[in-house]
Design an enzyme around this catalytic site. Sequence first.
Site, mmCIF file in Angstrom:
data_model
loop_
_atom_site.group_PDB
_atom_site.id
_atom_site.type_symbol
_atom_site.label_atom_id
_atom_site.label_comp_id
_atom_site.label_asym_id
_atom_site.label_seq_id
_atom_site.Cartn_x
_atom_site.Cartn_y
_atom_site.Cartn_z
ATOM 1 N N ARG A 30 76.077 -7.307 4.501
ATOM 2 C CA ARG A 30 75.658 -7.311 5.917
ATOM 3 C C ARG A 30 74.471 -6.379 6.115
ATOM 4 O O ARG A 30 73.766 -6.447 7.102
ATOM 5 C CB ARG A 30 76.790 -6.843 6.852
ATOM 6 C CG ARG A 30 78.065 -7.680 6.903
ATOM 7 C CD ARG A 30 77.808 -9.129 7.064
ATOM 8 N NE ARG A 30 77.778 -9.774 5.765
ATOM 9 C CZ ARG A 30 77.241 -10.972 5.561
ATOM 10 N NH1 ARG A 30 76.698 -11.639 6.545
ATOM 11 N NH2 ARG A 30 77.236 -11.513 4.360
ATOM 12 N N GLN A 83 82.143 -15.511 -0.638
ATOM 13 C CA GLN A 83 82.451 -14.973 0.685
ATOM 14 C C GLN A 83 83.679 -15.627 1.293
ATOM 15 O O GLN A 83 83.865 -15.613 2.506
ATOM 16 C CB GLN A 83 81.255 -15.141 1.626
ATOM 17 C CG GLN A 83 80.070 -14.296 1.215
ATOM 18 C CD GLN A 83 78.956 -14.352 2.255
ATOM 19 O OE1 GLN A 83 79.075 -13.794 3.330
ATOM 20 N NE2 GLN A 83 77.872 -15.039 1.930
ATOM 21 N N ASP A 140 78.878 -24.602 8.927
ATOM 22 C CA ASP A 140 78.514 -23.312 8.325
ATOM 23 C C ASP A 140 79.788 -22.669 7.771
ATOM 24 O O ASP A 140 80.891 -23.002 8.203
ATOM 25 C CB ASP A 140 77.880 -22.410 9.395
ATOM 26 C CG ASP A 140 77.042 -21.278 8.788
ATOM 27 O OD1 ASP A 140 77.006 -21.154 7.553
ATOM 28 O OD2 ASP A 140 76.421 -20.515 9.563
ATOM 29 N N GLU A 141 79.655 -21.755 6.832
ATOM 30 C CA GLU A 141 80.800 -21.028 6.266
ATOM 31 C C GLU A 141 81.875 -21.992 5.757
ATOM 32 O O GLU A 141 83.067 -21.823 6.022
ATOM 33 C CB GLU A 141 81.420 -20.086 7.317
ATOM 34 C CG GLU A 141 80.432 -19.141 7.997
ATOM 35 C CD GLU A 141 80.112 -17.902 7.176
ATOM 36 O OE1 GLU A 141 80.603 -17.797 6.039
ATOM 37 O OE2 GLU A 141 79.342 -17.066 7.681
ATOM 38 N N LYS A 148 71.261 -19.583 4.442
ATOM 39 C CA LYS A 148 72.092 -20.772 4.683
ATOM 40 C C LYS A 148 72.134 -21.137 6.165
ATOM 41 O O LYS A 148 71.921 -22.286 6.539
ATOM 42 C CB LYS A 148 73.533 -20.537 4.183
ATOM 43 C CG LYS A 148 73.649 -20.398 2.685
ATOM 44 C CD LYS A 148 75.098 -20.277 2.253
ATOM 45 C CE LYS A 148 75.788 -19.048 2.804
ATOM 46 N NZ LYS A 148 75.190 -17.772 2.363
ATOM 47 N N THR A 149 72.423 -20.142 6.964
ATOM 48 C CA THR A 149 72.537 -20.415 8.393
ATOM 49 C C THR A 149 71.180 -20.822 8.964
ATOM 50 O O THR A 149 71.072 -21.718 9.797
ATOM 51 C CB THR A 149 73.096 -19.182 9.127
ATOM 52 O OG1 THR A 149 74.344 -18.843 8.514
ATOM 53 C CG2 THR A 149 73.315 -19.453 10.597
HETATM 54 P P1 ATP Z 1 75.415 -15.220 5.023
HETATM 55 O O1 ATP Z 1 75.893 -15.667 3.689
HETATM 56 O O2 ATP Z 1 75.624 -13.766 5.225
HETATM 57 O O3 ATP Z 1 75.936 -16.073 6.137
HETATM 58 P P2 ATP Z 1 72.987 -16.738 5.126
HETATM 59 O O4 ATP Z 1 72.845 -17.327 3.781
HETATM 60 O O5 ATP Z 1 73.491 -17.599 6.190
HETATM 61 O O6 ATP Z 1 73.816 -15.387 5.021
HETATM 62 P P3 ATP Z 1 70.829 -16.200 6.920
HETATM 63 O O7 ATP Z 1 71.604 -15.393 7.888
HETATM 64 O O8 ATP Z 1 70.462 -17.582 7.278
HETATM 65 O O9 ATP Z 1 71.560 -16.163 5.514
HETATM 66 O O10 ATP Z 1 69.502 -15.432 6.518
HETATM 67 C C1 ATP Z 1 69.522 -14.055 6.164
HETATM 68 C C2 ATP Z 1 68.261 -13.380 6.681
HETATM 69 O O11 ATP Z 1 67.142 -13.791 5.923
HETATM 70 C C3 ATP Z 1 67.960 -13.730 8.114
HETATM 71 O O12 ATP Z 1 67.438 -12.602 8.759
HETATM 72 C C4 ATP Z 1 66.922 -14.821 7.985
HETATM 73 O O13 ATP Z 1 66.119 -14.901 9.112
HETATM 74 C C5 ATP Z 1 66.150 -14.358 6.773
HETATM 75 N N1 ATP Z 1 65.497 -15.462 6.029
HETATM 76 C C6 ATP Z 1 66.088 -16.541 5.515
HETATM 77 N N2 ATP Z 1 65.191 -17.325 4.861
HETATM 78 C C7 ATP Z 1 63.997 -16.695 4.952
HETATM 79 C C8 ATP Z 1 62.670 -16.985 4.495
HETATM 80 N N3 ATP Z 1 62.405 -18.075 3.768
HETATM 81 N N4 ATP Z 1 61.704 -16.104 4.785
HETATM 82 C C9 ATP Z 1 61.970 -14.988 5.514
HETATM 83 N N5 ATP Z 1 63.167 -14.666 5.972
HETATM 84 C C10 ATP Z 1 64.200 -15.503 5.707
HETATM 85 MG MG MG Z 2 75.233 -17.464 7.380
#
Ligand code: ATP
Ligand code: MG
Length: 726
Positions: free
Chosen positions: A613, A251, A220-221, A35-36
């Site tokens: 995490r 979350q 975000d969030e 997401k981020t």
């Molecule tokens: P959270 O819910 O904990 O905030 P999030 O959904 O925001 O998580 P991110 O932090 O954006 O998730 O991504 C999680 C991890 O996965 C990061 O290390 C990111 O770089 C990696 N990632 C995300 N998408 C891909 C992808 N398509 N290919 C490889 N790595 C990815």
């Molecule tokens: Mg995130």
Amino acid sequence: MDISDLFDGLNEAQREAVGAAPGNLLILAGAGSGKTRVLTHRIAFLVRTGQASSYGILAVTFTNKAAREMRARIEALLETPASGMWVGTFHGIAHRLLRAHWQEAGLPQGFAILDSEDQHRLIKRLIREMNIDDSRVPPRQVQWFINAKKDEGLRPQHLEEGYDYQQKMMIELYHAYEEACQRNGVVDFAELLLRALELLRDHSDLLDHYRKRFRHILVDEFQDTNTIQYAWIRLLAGKQGQVFAVGDDDQSIYGWRGAKVENLQQFQRDLADVQLIRLEQNYRSTATILNAANALIAHNSDRLGKNLWTEGVEGEAIRLYTAFNELDEARFAAERIQDWCAQGRRRDEVAILYRSNAQSRVLEEAMMHARIPYRIYGGLRFFERAEIKDALAYLRLLANRHDDPSFERVVNTPTRGIGNRTVEIVREQARATAVSMWQAASDILASQSLPARASNALAAFLALLNSMDDNSQQALLDERVEYVIAHSGLIEFFSKEKGEKGRARIENLEELVSAARQFEFEDEWLEDVAQGSPGMDELNAFLAHAALESGATQATADEEAVQMMTLHTAKGLEFPLVFMVGMEEELFPHKLSIDEPGRLEEERRLAYVGITRAMEQLYLSHAEVRRLYGEEKYTRPSRFIRDIPAELLHEVRMGGGSGQPHYRPAEAQAVQGELHFGQQVRHPKFGHGVVLNSEGSGAQARVQVNFEEVGKKWLVLAYARLEVIE
Ligand code: ATP
Ligand code: MG
């Protein structure tokens, strides 16, 4: 223009989100699904395709740290500085608006931020002044009430008259509190948000300006936005703005602070043509960790529901450690971290997460003992330590003499012969004539109504502040801070506090000077604001930073360190190795949540946040006996451990695979039998000493030893490895 690199390394659904046609978007997805990452790429996409300039983008994240990281990532994707882009927390952004438009917001130019401790102190004072019964209207409850009302956007005049004593008094106090804040030129955290909302709502020219400017709002969030933050987004977006919101209902962990997870659904109803995109592939964790998280969260009802999967490796089992007590638990973590580093891994890949701030102390000690550098986010906040608040109070008074909470804090700290009685007179006069305490003190001195001694002492305090101000005006910020600390008498005052504690306080004060020094080049946006608001000098900017930033500056430079933080603070972050400590009933889930299904589910979401995490390896631990908040208790393992399928868990014992129990009660008892007052002993680390005292028996047995080298210490017998000297 070639923008294909922005789509490299994204999956199909992520690409769809990043490259979506103009409009409102909601990305609803589980932990670690990108997401981020998608939000960051979306910003780069908008700028690089010319749909927006970086000036036209407003991005909201959850912590200052996240904001900094996001800005860095965007700049890397853009290959240029993202100047003019606003990236920050809701509070940071609200603050920025209020600084730029203080007049329209009805604030004095040098307004200060009141943190939660100051707020509590002010409320206590009002309760006393208004002769309200604080057993029926406790200050904490009033504080909570006021903040909750503000979070809902309600001013005292919006509230219906109270129906009982307590309610009536709360509302009266809210009135009085608002007046006091206004008079003192101080703004609390909730007020930042509410004021910023009112500022835009009541000034159509400003609203227009910012609506035209920020055509793109990215949040975000989103699951943790509260009523006022949501209202603020809607207002700013208007009909033309495009909102890109990302969130995960599983979350949502700030319900207790007014966050409304319903905003996820509300958003789809309130905004035009919201496109919904789900991301289901997790890229962060091993399959084992992800399966554990999925199994745990499945115990909650009332979820929007999603299916999170990974192509990643299965990974190692989750390790479960049953510690004998909290010291053992902390030592266990320290040893595993040493193993990790011995394998060539980095310390900063490791996080220790806990439910309650108070747990950090024992963990910190274990890290220090094992010489493992660590860093704490939130919690033992640097800027919340008493000595730092004292120093800041002096600085705040330099910036604004009418800051009553600061006046009260340091008028007699260090002691300078200004008694409670004198302070009481000043307070009374301030209240009676509706002026600040500083003004009241000046008036009282002019009227010569105080006894000579009190009058001299008070006059000396006012003169001290004026002279500190005069003498440091021209200095650089850090020199100014240093000057004020030196001349306030705080150093001398704290050096009287003998031993470790006093020394730590002085070190903290010194650290404040470094914080001021670092500040100059760190916070570019505050400079930016200072240009829009000439009254915002560097000192003010620094003080605002201190209030907003608590915690970040204490980090020891760039040293590679283990990260310690509460589960709440860990949101959005990821670490190869994670420890979740204190997995015990009543600690986690927290005892206040156990009987309330809604709150219990929020605790479970917090556990979900914690587990997700971890990227490679996760340790869960609980202690059979825990001393916390000065009380020792037998505990039961957390129900959240049971929520995880047993086949994903592997129980570990101390001493690696050898199976040798680390705790030998029989042996300890034998030693205990030999110990008596005056017995000479030797400790492998502390050396030679004499037994002074003992308490408890069996597993609980502790002895107090006076060591020649290091002085008196209490030791848990089972661990102390004491040798009895005949
Ligand atoms: P959270 O819910 O904990 O905030 P999030 O959904 O925001 O998580 P991110 O932090 O954006 O998730 O991504 C999680 C991890 O996965 C990061 O290390 C990111 O770089 C990696 N990632 C995300 N998408 C891909 C992808 N398509 N290919 C490889 N790595 C990815
Ligand atoms: Mg995130």
